[in-house]
Design a protein around this motif. Sequence first.
Motif, PDB file in Angstrom:
ATOM      1  N   ASP A   4       0.835  -1.197   0.000  1.00  0.00           N
ATOM      2  CA  ASP A   4       0.000   0.000   0.000  1.00  0.00           C
ATOM      3  C   ASP A   4       0.866   1.242   0.000  1.00  0.00           C
ATOM      4  N   ILE A   5       0.290   2.332  -0.485  1.00  0.00           N
ATOM      5  CA  ILE A   5       0.954   3.628  -0.478  1.00  0.00           C
ATOM      6  C   ILE A   5       0.412   4.450   0.693  1.00  0.00           C
ATOM      7  N   HIS A   6       1.284   5.233   1.291  1.00  0.00           N
ATOM      8  CA  HIS A   6       0.912   6.170   2.350  1.00  0.00           C
ATOM      9  C   HIS A   6       1.384   7.529   1.866  1.00  0.00           C
ATOM     10  N   ALA A   7       0.447   8.373   1.490  1.00  0.00           N
ATOM     11  CA  ALA A   7       0.780   9.629   0.821  1.00  0.00           C
ATOM     12  C   ALA A   7       0.150  10.806   1.558  1.00  0.00           C
ATOM     13  N   TYR A   8       0.910  11.886   1.609  1.00  0.00           N
ATOM     14  CA  TYR A   8       0.484  13.093   2.310  1.00  0.00           C
ATOM     15  C   TYR A   8       0.821  14.301   1.455  1.00  0.00           C
ATOM     16  N   VAL A  61       9.472   5.442 -15.031  1.00  0.00           N
ATOM     17  CA  VAL A  61       9.389   5.877 -13.638  1.00  0.00           C
ATOM     18  C   VAL A  61       9.656   7.382 -13.603  1.00  0.00           C
ATOM     19  N   ILE A  62       8.775   8.127 -12.972  1.00  0.00           N
ATOM     20  CA  ILE A  62       8.945   9.569 -12.930  1.00  0.00           C
ATOM     21  C   ILE A  62      10.195   9.948 -12.133  1.00  0.00           C
ATOM     22  N   ALA A  63      10.481   9.238 -11.034  1.00  0.00           N
ATOM     23  CA  ALA A  63      11.698   9.492 -10.252  1.00  0.00           C
ATOM     24  C   ALA A  63      11.932   8.323  -9.296  1.00  0.00           C
ATOM     25  N   GLU A  64      13.168   7.904  -9.189  1.00  0.00           N
ATOM     26  CA  GLU A  64      13.519   6.878  -8.208  1.00  0.00           C
ATOM     27  C   GLU A  64      13.327   7.463  -6.805  1.00  0.00           C
ATOM     28  N   PRO A  65      13.062   6.618  -5.803  1.00  0.00           N
ATOM     29  CA  PRO A  65      12.873   7.121  -4.442  1.00  0.00           C
ATOM     30  C   PRO A  65      14.052   7.967  -3.966  1.00  0.00           C
ATOM     31  N   ARG A  66      13.715   9.084  -3.309  1.00  0.00           N
ATOM     32  CA  ARG A  66      14.693  10.084  -2.865  1.00  0.00           C
ATOM     33  C   ARG A  66      14.822  10.167  -1.356  1.00  0.00           C
ATOM     34  N   HIS A  90      10.660   5.666   0.691  1.00  0.00           N
ATOM     35  CA  HIS A  90      10.193   7.030   0.973  1.00  0.00           C
ATOM     36  C   HIS A  90      10.644   7.967  -0.147  1.00  0.00           C
ATOM     37  N   THR A  91       9.746   8.855  -0.548  1.00  0.00           N
ATOM     38  CA  THR A  91      10.072   9.783  -1.614  1.00  0.00           C
ATOM     39  C   THR A  91       9.062  10.920  -1.650  1.00  0.00           C
ATOM     40  N   TRP A  92       9.222  11.800  -2.598  1.00  0.00           N
ATOM     41  CA  TRP A  92       8.329  12.946  -2.762  1.00  0.00           C
ATOM     42  C   TRP A  92       8.396  13.424  -4.197  1.00  0.00           C
ATOM     43  N   LEU A  93       7.328  14.094  -4.608  1.00  0.00           N
ATOM     44  CA  LEU A  93       7.242  14.685  -5.945  1.00  0.00           C
ATOM     45  C   LEU A  93       6.446  15.973  -5.845  1.00  0.00           C
ATOM     46  N   THR A  94       6.903  17.008  -6.518  1.00  0.00           N
ATOM     47  CA  THR A  94       6.109  18.234  -6.581  1.00  0.00           C
ATOM     48  C   THR A  94       5.050  18.080  -7.669  1.00  0.00           C
ATOM     49  N   LEU A  95       4.025  18.874  -7.541  1.00  0.00           N
ATOM     50  CA  LEU A  95       3.006  18.900  -8.583  1.00  0.00           C
ATOM     51  C   LEU A  95       3.633  19.343  -9.901  1.00  0.00           C
ATOM     52  N   ALA A  96       4.608  20.249  -9.836  1.00  0.00           N
ATOM     53  CA  ALA A  96       5.291  20.689 -11.063  1.00  0.00           C
ATOM     54  C   ALA A  96       5.937  19.505 -11.774  1.00  0.00           C
ATOM     55  N   GLU A  97       6.569  18.608 -11.033  1.00  0.00           N
ATOM     56  CA  GLU A  97       7.180  17.421 -11.644  1.00  0.00           C
ATOM     57  C   GLU A  97       6.111  16.510 -12.245  1.00  0.00           C
ATOM     58  N   LEU A  98       5.024  16.339 -11.537  1.00  0.00           N
ATOM     59  CA  LEU A  98       3.943  15.487 -12.027  1.00  0.00           C
ATOM     60  C   LEU A  98       3.331  16.051 -13.301  1.00  0.00           C
ATOM     61  N   LEU A  99       3.198  17.364 -13.372  1.00  0.00           N
ATOM     62  CA  LEU A  99       2.602  17.991 -14.550  1.00  0.00           C
ATOM     63  C   LEU A  99       3.558  18.037 -15.737  1.00  0.00           C
ATOM     64  N   ARG A 146       3.330  19.452  -3.005  1.00  0.00           N
ATOM     65  CA  ARG A 146       4.039  18.184  -3.215  1.00  0.00           C
ATOM     66  C   ARG A 146       3.343  17.062  -2.459  1.00  0.00           C
ATOM     67  N   ILE A 147       3.578  15.857  -2.951  1.00  0.00           N
ATOM     68  CA  ILE A 147       3.145  14.672  -2.227  1.00  0.00           C
ATOM     69  C   ILE A 147       4.403  14.026  -1.654  1.00  0.00           C
ATOM     70  N   VAL A 148       4.319  13.635  -0.401  1.00  0.00           N
ATOM     71  CA  VAL A 148       5.375  12.898   0.278  1.00  0.00           C
ATOM     72  C   VAL A 148       4.783  11.532   0.558  1.00  0.00           C
ATOM     73  N   PHE A 149       5.482  10.473   0.181  1.00  0.00           N
ATOM     74  CA  PHE A 149       4.865   9.156   0.289  1.00  0.00           C
ATOM     75  C   PHE A 149       5.901   8.056   0.483  1.00  0.00           C
ATOM     76  N   TRP A 150       5.397   6.915   0.923  1.00  0.00           N
ATOM     77  CA  TRP A 150       6.187   5.700   1.092  1.00  0.00           C
ATOM     78  C   TRP A 150       5.227   4.526   0.976  1.00  0.00           C
ATOM     79  N   PHE A 151       5.765   3.357   1.075  1.00  0.00           N
ATOM     80  CA  PHE A 151       4.987   2.136   0.863  1.00  0.00           C
ATOM     81  C   PHE A 151       5.180   1.185   2.034  1.00  0.00           C
TER      82      PHE A 151
END
Length: 153
Positions: A4-8, A61-66, A90-99, A146-151
């Motif tokens: 599962d993903i845990h995203a904030y 993959v948009i980005a490897e975990p950071r 654990h990682t994060w992505l900005t909305l700018a990166e997603l767009l 941004r979304i900060v998330f892990w699994f």
Amino acid sequence: MGCDIHAYVETRTNGTWAYAGDNTFPDNEFPKEKQCPFDGARDYGLFGFLADVRNYSESPVIAEPRGLPADVSAEVRAKSDDWNVDGHSHTWLTLAELLAFDYDQTFADQRGEGEPQVKTVRRFLHDWYFGRLDLLAKLGAPDDVRIVFWFDN
């Protein structure tokens, strides 16, 4: 065992990132999705795209975990700490990166029966994903969301 993903969601104001809150998206149907529209979905295609987790389709993959961002909010750090060793990637992505990602690029989806199917990332992620980006866009400028998330598994 499933994963599962845990995203904030965090937003930045005056240079400081803050947790958007447990009820950022009150209209979402599932309780977990009230904090982040990606949370609560067990979609291995999405997980593979976001962080190369369970990437059975071998999608781009948009980005490897950071890891967690150095300036993560105290609330999200505490949520991560609660997972201790049971949380991973654990990682994060900005909305700018997603767009900014090129969703029209193609790849051969390895998951499924028979020969791999060539499809665009856009088709692979479906309209559901892009609706989630629209929700995030309501929270501020793309560089300030941004979304900060892990699994877990």
